[in-house]
Design a protein around this motif. Structure first.
Motif, PDB file in Angstrom:
ATOM      1  N   VAL A   1       0.811  -1.219   0.000  1.00  0.00           N
ATOM      2  CA  VAL A   1       0.000   0.000   0.000  1.00  0.00           C
ATOM      3  C   VAL A   1       0.845   1.270   0.000  1.00  0.00           C
ATOM      4  N   LEU A   2       2.158   1.130   0.115  1.00  0.00           N
ATOM      5  CA  LEU A   2       2.991   2.329   0.241  1.00  0.00           C
ATOM      6  C   LEU A   2       3.325   2.922  -1.123  1.00  0.00           C
ATOM      7  N   TYR A   3       3.396   4.248  -1.151  1.00  0.00           N
ATOM      8  CA  TYR A   3       3.940   4.903  -2.326  1.00  0.00           C
ATOM      9  C   TYR A   3       5.435   5.047  -2.095  1.00  0.00           C
ATOM     10  N   LYS A   4       6.253   4.688  -3.088  1.00  0.00           N
ATOM     11  CA  LYS A   4       7.694   4.692  -2.871  1.00  0.00           C
ATOM     12  C   LYS A   4       8.216   6.128  -2.858  1.00  0.00           C
ATOM     13  N   MET A   5       8.438   6.645  -1.669  1.00  0.00           N
ATOM     14  CA  MET A   5       8.835   8.045  -1.521  1.00  0.00           C
ATOM     15  C   MET A   5      10.308   8.239  -1.873  1.00  0.00           C
ATOM     16  N   ASP A   6      10.618   9.439  -2.399  1.00  0.00           N
ATOM     17  CA  ASP A   6      12.014   9.824  -2.604  1.00  0.00           C
ATOM     18  C   ASP A   6      12.390  10.747  -1.434  1.00  0.00           C
ATOM     19  N   PHE A   7      13.004  10.140  -0.391  1.00  0.00           N
ATOM     20  CA  PHE A   7      13.271  10.912   0.829  1.00  0.00           C
ATOM     21  C   PHE A   7      14.289  12.021   0.609  1.00  0.00           C
ATOM     22  N   ASP A   8      15.276  11.746  -0.276  1.00  0.00           N
ATOM     23  CA  ASP A   8      16.273  12.772  -0.559  1.00  0.00           C
ATOM     24  C   ASP A   8      15.596  14.029  -1.070  1.00  0.00           C
ATOM     25  N   ALA A   9      14.737  13.819  -2.094  1.00  0.00           N
ATOM     26  CA  ALA A   9      14.044  14.968  -2.687  1.00  0.00           C
ATOM     27  C   ALA A   9      13.122  15.611  -1.670  1.00  0.00           C
ATOM     28  N   SER A  10      12.451  14.789  -0.865  1.00  0.00           N
ATOM     29  CA  SER A  10      11.458  15.390   0.023  1.00  0.00           C
ATOM     30  C   SER A  10      12.118  16.215   1.108  1.00  0.00           C
ATOM     31  N   SER A  11      13.323  15.830   1.554  1.00  0.00           N
ATOM     32  CA  SER A  11      13.949  16.676   2.562  1.00  0.00           C
ATOM     33  C   SER A  11      14.701  17.845   1.933  1.00  0.00           C
ATOM     34  N   LYS A  12      15.260  17.614   0.744  1.00  0.00           N
ATOM     35  CA  LYS A  12      16.000  18.694   0.081  1.00  0.00           C
ATOM     36  C   LYS A  12      15.060  19.857  -0.272  1.00  0.00           C
ATOM     37  N   ASN A  13      13.857  19.520  -0.725  1.00  0.00           N
ATOM     38  CA  ASN A  13      12.940  20.559  -1.199  1.00  0.00           C
ATOM     39  C   ASN A  13      12.015  21.095  -0.119  1.00  0.00           C
ATOM     40  N   LYS A  14      12.243  20.690   1.117  1.00  0.00           N
ATOM     41  CA  LYS A  14      11.262  20.985   2.157  1.00  0.00           C
ATOM     42  C   LYS A  14      10.954  22.487   2.272  1.00  0.00           C
ATOM     43  N   ASP A  15      12.008  23.301   2.401  1.00  0.00           N
ATOM     44  CA  ASP A  15      11.781  24.736   2.568  1.00  0.00           C
ATOM     45  C   ASP A  15      10.979  25.321   1.410  1.00  0.00           C
ATOM     46  N   ARG A  16      11.369  24.926   0.189  1.00  0.00           N
ATOM     47  CA  ARG A  16      10.704  25.483  -0.987  1.00  0.00           C
ATOM     48  C   ARG A  16       9.240  25.053  -1.026  1.00  0.00           C
ATOM     49  N   ILE A  17       8.987  23.755  -0.784  1.00  0.00           N
ATOM     50  CA  ILE A  17       7.615  23.251  -0.894  1.00  0.00           C
ATOM     51  C   ILE A  17       6.719  23.877   0.179  1.00  0.00           C
ATOM     52  N   ILE A  18       7.259  24.016   1.387  1.00  0.00           N
ATOM     53  CA  ILE A  18       6.430  24.631   2.437  1.00  0.00           C
ATOM     54  C   ILE A  18       6.130  26.089   2.094  1.00  0.00           C
ATOM     55  N   ALA A  19       7.137  26.804   1.566  1.00  0.00           N
ATOM     56  CA  ALA A  19       6.896  28.195   1.177  1.00  0.00           C
ATOM     57  C   ALA A  19       5.816  28.253   0.104  1.00  0.00           C
ATOM     58  N   GLU A  20       5.911  27.346  -0.872  1.00  0.00           N
ATOM     59  CA  GLU A  20       4.905  27.337  -1.940  1.00  0.00           C
ATOM     60  C   GLU A  20       3.534  26.963  -1.405  1.00  0.00           C
ATOM     61  N   TRP A  21       3.524  25.998  -0.483  1.00  0.00           N
ATOM     62  CA  TRP A  21       2.246  25.571   0.093  1.00  0.00           C
ATOM     63  C   TRP A  21       1.583  26.736   0.823  1.00  0.00           C
ATOM     64  N   LYS A  22       2.412  27.498   1.564  1.00  0.00           N
ATOM     65  CA  LYS A  22       1.863  28.633   2.313  1.00  0.00           C
ATOM     66  C   LYS A  22       1.284  29.672   1.352  1.00  0.00           C
ATOM     67  N   GLN A  23       1.962  29.820   0.211  1.00  0.00           N
ATOM     68  CA  GLN A  23       1.526  30.844  -0.721  1.00  0.00           C
ATOM     69  C   GLN A  23       0.297  30.388  -1.503  1.00  0.00           C
ATOM     70  N   LYS A  24       0.304  29.107  -1.939  1.00  0.00           N
ATOM     71  CA  LYS A  24      -0.763  28.660  -2.837  1.00  0.00           C
ATOM     72  C   LYS A  24      -1.981  28.130  -2.094  1.00  0.00           C
ATOM     73  N   ILE A  25      -1.772  27.469  -0.960  1.00  0.00           N
ATOM     74  CA  ILE A  25      -2.869  26.726  -0.351  1.00  0.00           C
ATOM     75  C   ILE A  25      -3.304  27.331   0.989  1.00  0.00           C
ATOM     76  N   GLU A  26      -2.351  27.650   1.857  1.00  0.00           N
ATOM     77  CA  GLU A  26      -2.720  28.066   3.215  1.00  0.00           C
ATOM     78  C   GLU A  26      -3.621  29.293   3.181  1.00  0.00           C
ATOM     79  N   ARG A  27      -4.571  29.324   4.140  1.00  0.00           N
ATOM     80  CA  ARG A  27      -5.549  30.419   4.106  1.00  0.00           C
ATOM     81  C   ARG A  27      -5.099  31.606   4.935  1.00  0.00           C
TER      82      ARG A  27
END
Lengths: 337, 557
Positions: A311-337
Motif C-alpha cells: 500500500v505504500l507509495y515509494k517516496m524519494d526521501f532525498d528529494a522530500s527533505s531537500k525541497n522541504k523549505d521550498r515546498i512549504i513556502a509554496e504551500w503557504k503561498q498557494k494553499i494556506e488560508r
C-alpha cells in the motif's frame, strides 16, 4: 530529633531540588518522539534483555523535540535520539551531531531504512491514512471514500480536515507524496482542488483523526496508526488507506557524538534490531524494517494490511527533505488560508 | 508628590540603615529579574539576528516580507482587542459585585471564577468543543449548525481563559476604598451613577489598566486556543509554533517573539501617561467601606455573577463528566476506564508538579511583593524601569521563554548552568513567566496606600523595614495570599514554557496531559486533568484552612 537529622533532611531536600534530571553513569538518556505507551513496552522488554542498563526517556512530539534538540545544541544532554521522523532528522544541523554507528544485523535491513554513512537507521515508520467517521457519513448520506481522488467529490465540501503542512510533519508528508506521485504541476492543481472541500488545516498531525473520531468532521486525513488507536478506543471510525498509495515516513535513531555513555547506547541500538524487538514492532507499529515483525490480529482487524509494502507509495526521501523549505513556502503561498 | 521632603528631617543613622534596606531590597529584586528575564530574552533577541551569513536583519526582512504577515498581525490585534474589551468589562462587573455589594454566595462565586486558572488548557479546549462543537451537545440537541471554529471561537476561549487573571487584579483594586469619599459624595447629593463615574472608576484605574495590559498580552501570546479552535485563523502566536515546532526555524520564531514585545512596550508607556497625576485612593485616615444591603442592586449583582459562574463552570463540568463516561458522545455509560493511565510514570508527575508549584508559590510571593514594595520607594524613572522589567515577561510567549531559558542556562559558560535540568529552574521559570500578574496584584494593592502612611511612619522614627513589616504587609496580606495561590495554581497547569525544560526525571503533570492527548487518548488526558484539578482544589482547601487557623490565633490589625 537530632540536629544532624534535621541537617540530613535539609540536604536531601536541596539535593532533590537541585539534583539534575539527567543521566548518571550506567544509564543512557534517549530523546524520542515514539508514542508514550509504545516506549513503555519497548523499554520493559529491553530491561529484561539487558538488566544492567537503564534508559531514561524524554518524550515530546516530533516538532517540539527537534526544537529542543536544536536549542540544546551548545551542550547536548542526551546520548541517543530514538525514533524521530526522518524528514526532520536529515536537517544538516542535526546530522552533524551524529556519530556513525552500524548496529549488529543492520545488513539485513532494506536500503531505504538506513543511511549509507551509518549516521541513522530506522526500525519503524508510519504512513498516511484517512479516518472516516461512519456515523457522520450515514447521517449526511455520504459515500465511503477509497482514494485521494475520491476526496475531490463536492459532496464532501466542509467535511474534511487535514494537517497544516507548515506546522505538522505528517501534513508535509502528505503534500510531498502527492507532489511526487502526480508531478509538481498536477500535484499543486490537485491540492488546490482538494482545498475547495477542506474545512480546516489542523496544526497537528494526529488531531484531524481525533476530530473525525468525536464527529466534528466526517473525514480526518492523518496517519494510519492514529486511526487504529481511535478504533481500538471504540470510536465509529473506519481506516481508509488511499488506493493511489500512501506516503510514508520512517522513524530514525541516531547516536550523538557528545554521548556520555556510548557503549551502553550501542548495546541499546543493537537490541533495537533483534528478533525480540521486532516482535514488539509487529504489535505496536504500522510498519517495521526489522525482519521478523508481524502484525497482530487486532491491528489487522482495525484495517491495516498484512503486507504493508503493497500500500505504500515509494517516496524519494532525498528529494522530500531537500525541497522541504521550498515546498512549504509554496504551500503557504498557494494553499494556506 | 511630596516624598522627597519627608526623609530630610531625619537623623543620619536611620537614613543609612534605610538606604541599606533599599539597596538590599533593590538587589534582591533586580538581580533575579535580570538573570531570569533579561538574559533569556537577550539570548532570543540575539537569535533573531542569526542568519546563515552571520548577524543581520535577514530574518526580519524575510518574515515581514511574507505576504501573510500583515494579515496575521491584523488578526492577532482584532482577536486580542475584542477579547480584552469583553474580559475586562465582565471581570470588572464581577469583581464589583463581589467586593462592593452585599450579594450572597460571594465565596462560592469567587472560587468558581478562579476555575480556569487551575484547569489545564486542554480542559478548556475540550470543554468548548464538547459544548459548542459541530458535534457538541448544543448542536446535537438543538441542531443549530453553530460553527464555533475561527475568530469567535478564539475570542470565547480566550475570554474564559483570561477572566480569572483580570478578576484577581480588579478585585485587589476594588477591595480597598476610603469610605469618607463615598460618604461626602452622597452628602453632596451625588447619585450612584455619578459616584461610580467620579470616585470608583478613577480610584481603580490602576487596576483597570493593569488588567487591560495583562489580558491583552495573555490573548496575543496564547497559542493553545487558536491551535485547537482557531481553524485557519492564523495569529502571531501560532506563526511562532509553525516556525519553531513545524520547521525547526527558531530564528524566525524569535523574530515574532521580538515583535510581540512591542505591544508590551506601548502598554507601559500608556500606563505611565494615564496614571501620571496619580493620587492614592487610600489616605492615611482612610475608613474601610461599610457595605449596606441594597435589594435590587444585590439581586442584579447576584444574577450577573451567577451567569458568569455558570459559563465558567459548564466548560469544566462537561469535561469532568466526560472523563467518567465510556465513550463521549457515543456511549454515555459511566466508567472508570479512562483513569488507567497509559503513561510511563503513571501519576508520579503529579507529585513532582506539586513540589514545583509549592516552590514557585514561595519564590513568587517573595519576588512579587518585594518588587511591589520597591516600586513604591523608588524615584519615578527607576520605578518605570522596574515596572517595565516586571511586566515584560507577560509579553513573551511561553514557547519563546522556554527556548530562551535553554539558550541561556544550557550554555557551558553560564555559572548557573547547574540549574538546568533541576526542579528549581522549572519553578523559577514559572515565577518569571507569570511575574507580571503577581507584580500587578502586589502593586495594585500596595500602590493604593497613600504615601503619607510611609512618611508618617518614618517621621515617627520607624525605618523602612519596620514600616514594611508593621504597616504595609499586614494591610495587603489578603493580596499576598492570593499571589501565592496564583503562582501555585499556574505552576500546576502551565505547559508552554516548561515543555522545553522538563527532563526524564523531572516530568510534570501538565506534560503528561499533553502526552496522553498527543498519543490519541484524549479521554485519558481529560481524566488526568481532573486529577490535577482535584489536587489543586485539595491544596487550596488546605491552604485556606491554614490561613483561617492562623488568622484566628493572631488577628491581623
Amino acid at each position: 530529633m537530632t540536629k544532624l537529622n534535621v541537617l540530613t533532611k535539609v540536604l536531601c531536600a536541596a539535593a532533590l531540588l537541585l539534583g539534575s534530571g539527567f543521566a548518571r553513569a550506567g544509564d543512557i538518556t534517549a530523546y524520542t518522539a515514539l508514542e508514550e505507551d509504545d516506549v513503555k513496552v519497548y523499554l520493559d522488554a529491553f530491561a529484561k534483555a539487558k538488566p544492567g542498563i537503564k534508559v531514561n526517556v524524554l518524550r515530546l512530539s516530533t516538532g517540539d523535540l527537534i526544537a529542543r534538540i536544536l536549542a540544546e545544541k551548545a551542550n547536548p544532554r542526551h546520548d541517543v535520539i530514538w525514533g524521530v521522523a526522518l524528514t526532520q532528522m536529515v536537517d544538516p544541523r542535526i546530522l552533524e551531531m551524529a556519530e556513525p554507528y552500524k548496529p549488529a544485523g543492520i545488513d539485513q535491513m532494506k536500503q531505504q531504512f538506513k543511511d549509507p554513512a551509518g549516521r541513522w537507521f530506522a526500525t519503524t515508520g508510519y504512513f498516511a491514512g484517512f479516518c472516516v467517521n461512519t456515523e457522520v457519513l450515514k447521517k449526511n448520506n455520504l459515500p465511503m471514500p477509497a482514494s485521494w481522488q475520491d476526496l475531490l467529490n463536492p459532496v464532501y465540501k466542509g467535511q474534511i480536515v487535514m494537517p497544516n503542512a507548515a506546522s505538522s510533519g505528517t501534513g508535509y508528508l502528505q503534500v510531498v507524496s502527492i507532489l511526487q506521485m502526480k508531478g509538481e504541476e498536477k500535484g499543486w492543481q490537485f491540492l488546490k482542488d482538494l482545498d475547495k472541500n477542506m474545512a480546516q488545516y489542523i496544526k497537528s498531525g494526529s488531531r484531524p483523526c481525533k476530530m473525525a473520531a468525536t464527529g466534528e468532521f466526517a473525514i480526518g486525513v492523518s496517519f494510519a496508526f492514529s486511526g487504529v488507536k481511535q478504533i481500538m478506543e471504540g470510536y465509529p471510525i473506519k481506516l481508509v488507506i488511499p488506493s493511489e498509495g500512501a506516503g510514508y515516513e520512517v522513524e530514525v535513531s541516531m547516536l550523538m557524538k557528545t554521548a556520555k555513555n556510548k557503549p551502553d547506547s550501542k548495546t541499546f541500538f543493537d537490541w533495537l534490531l533483534t528478533l525480540d524487538a521486532a516482535k514488539l514492532y509487529g504489535e505496536r507499529a504500522e510498519m517495521s524494517s526489522v525482519p521478523g515483525a508481524k502484525a497482530t490480529e487486532a491491528i489487522l482487524k482495525a484495517g491495516l494490511p498484512a503486507d504493508v509494502s503493497t500500500v505504500l507509495y515509494k517516496m524519494d526521501f532525498d528529494a522530500s527533505s531537500k525541497n522541504k523549505d521550498r515546498i512549504i513556502a509554496e504551500w503557504k503561498q498557494k494553499i494556506e488560508r | 508628590m511630596t516624598t522627597a521632603a519627608a526623609p530630610q528631617g531625619r537623623s543620619a543613622p536611620g537614613l543609612d540603615s534605610d538606604r541599606f534596606v533599599l539597596w538590599v531590597l533593590g538587589a534582591a529584586v533586580v538581580v533575579p529579574l535580570i538573570v531570569f528575564v533579561v538574559v533569556p530574552l537577550v539570548a532570543i533577541l540575539r537569535l533573531s539576528f542569526v542568519t546563515p551569513d552571520g548577524l543581520g536583519l535577514g530574518n526580519y526582512v524575510r518574515e515581514f516580507a511574507s505576504p501573510k504577515f500583515g494579515r496575521i498581525v491584523a488578526n492577532s490585534f482584532s482577536v486580542s482587542i475584542t477579547a480584552t474589551l469583553i474580559t475586562v468589562t465582565l471581570a470588572y462587573g464581577f469583581a464589583y459585585a463581589l467586593k462592593r455589594t452585599t450579594m450572597p454566595l460571594k465565596r462560592t462565586c469567587g472560587a468558581i471564577a478562579l476555575l480556569p486558572l487551575y484547569a489545564p488548557s486542554l480542559v478548556q479546549a475540550l470543554g468548548i468543543l464538547f459544548l459548542f462543537g459541530r458535534n457538541g451537545i448544543i448542536n446535537r440537541t438543538f441542531d443549530l449548525g453553530i460553527d464555533i471554529y475561527g475568530f469567535w471561537g478564539i475570542v470565547i476561549a480566550d475570554v474564559l481563559y483570561s477572566f480569572p487573571h483580570a478578576y484577581l487584579i480588579l478585585s485587589a483594586a476594588l477591595a480597598v476604598a476610603d469610605a469618607r469619599l463615598y460618604e461626602s459624595a452622597r452628602m453632596l447629593g451625588a447619585g450612584p451613577a455619578r459616584i461610580f463615574r467620579t470616585i470608583t472608576l478613577p480610584s481603580t484605574r490602576y487596576g483597570i489598566i493593569s488588567a487591560v495590559f495583562v489580558v491583552f498580552t495573555i490573548v496575543i501570546t496564547d497559542f493553545g486556543n487558536p491551535m485547537v479552535i482557531g481553524a485557519d485563523y492564523g495569529v502571531l502566536a501560532t506563526e511562532i509554533y509553525n516556525q519553531v515546532s513545524g520547521q525547526g526555524r527558531m530564528e524566525l520564531g524569535a523574530v515574532i517573539g521580538v515583535v510581540l514585545l512591542i505591544p508590551a512596550a506601548i502598554a507601559v508607556l500608556v500606563e505611565k501617561l494615564v496614571t501620571r497625576q496619580h493620587g492614592a485612593a487610600i489616605g492615611e485616615n482612610a475608613q474601610p467601606l461599610q457595605l449596606a444591603p441594597h435589594a435590587w442592586r444585590d439581586r442584579a449583582a447576584l444574577g450577573f455573577a451567577l451567569l458568569v459562574c455558570s459559563a465558567i463552570a459548564a466548560i469544566v463540568l462537561v469535561v469532568f463528566i466526560a472523563s467518567f463516561v465510556t465513550l463521549w458522545p457515543y456511549n454515555m455509560h459511566l466508567s472508570f476506564r479512562h483513569y488507567r493511565f497509559e503513561v510511563q510514570n503513571g501519576l508520579a508527575p503529579l507529585w513532582t508538579s506539586i513540589w514545583v508549584s509549592l516552590l514557585a508559590a514561595g519564590i513568587g510571593v517573595v519576588a512579587a511583593v518585594a518588587a511591589g514594595c520597591l516600586a513604591r520607594w523608588l524615584k519615578p524613572l527607576q520605578a518605570n524601569l522596574l515596572y517595565f522589567l516586571s511586566v515584560l515577561p507577560a509579553a513573551v510567549p511561553g514557547m519563546v521563554l522556554g527556548l530562551g531559558y535553554i539558550f541561556a542556562f544550557n550554555h557551558p559558560g553560564n555559572p548557573l548552568e547547574f540549574l538546568y535540568g533541576t526542579l528549581l529552574i522549572l519553578a523559577i521559570c514559572n515565577v518569571y513567566h507569570y511575574h507580571a500578574q503577581g507584580y500587578l496584584i502586589a502593586t495594585t494593592s500596595i500602590g493604593q496606600l497613600s504615601r503619607v502612611i510611609d512618611e508618617t511612619s518614618m517621621c515617627l522614627g520607624a525605618g523602612r523595614l519596620r514600616t514594611l513589616s508593621a504597616i504595609i504587609l499586614p494591610i495587603v496580606a489578603p493580596a499576598i495570599v492570593s499571589i501565592g495561590v496564583f503562582f501555585f495554581v499556574r505552576s500546576m497547569v502551565t505547559l508552554s514554557a516548561v515543555i522545553f525544560l522538563v527532563t526524564p526525571a523531572t516530568q510534570l503533570a501538565a506534560v503528561s496531559v499533553l502526552l496522553l492527548d498527543d498519543s490519541g487518548n484524549s479521554n485519558q488526558a481529560a481524566a488526568f486533568s481532573v486529577c490535577i484539578m482535584l489536587v489543586v482544589a485539595a491544596a487550596l482547601g488546605l491552604f485556606h484552612a491554614l490561613v483561617w487557623v492562623f488568622a484566628r490565633r493572631r488577628p491581623l490589625p
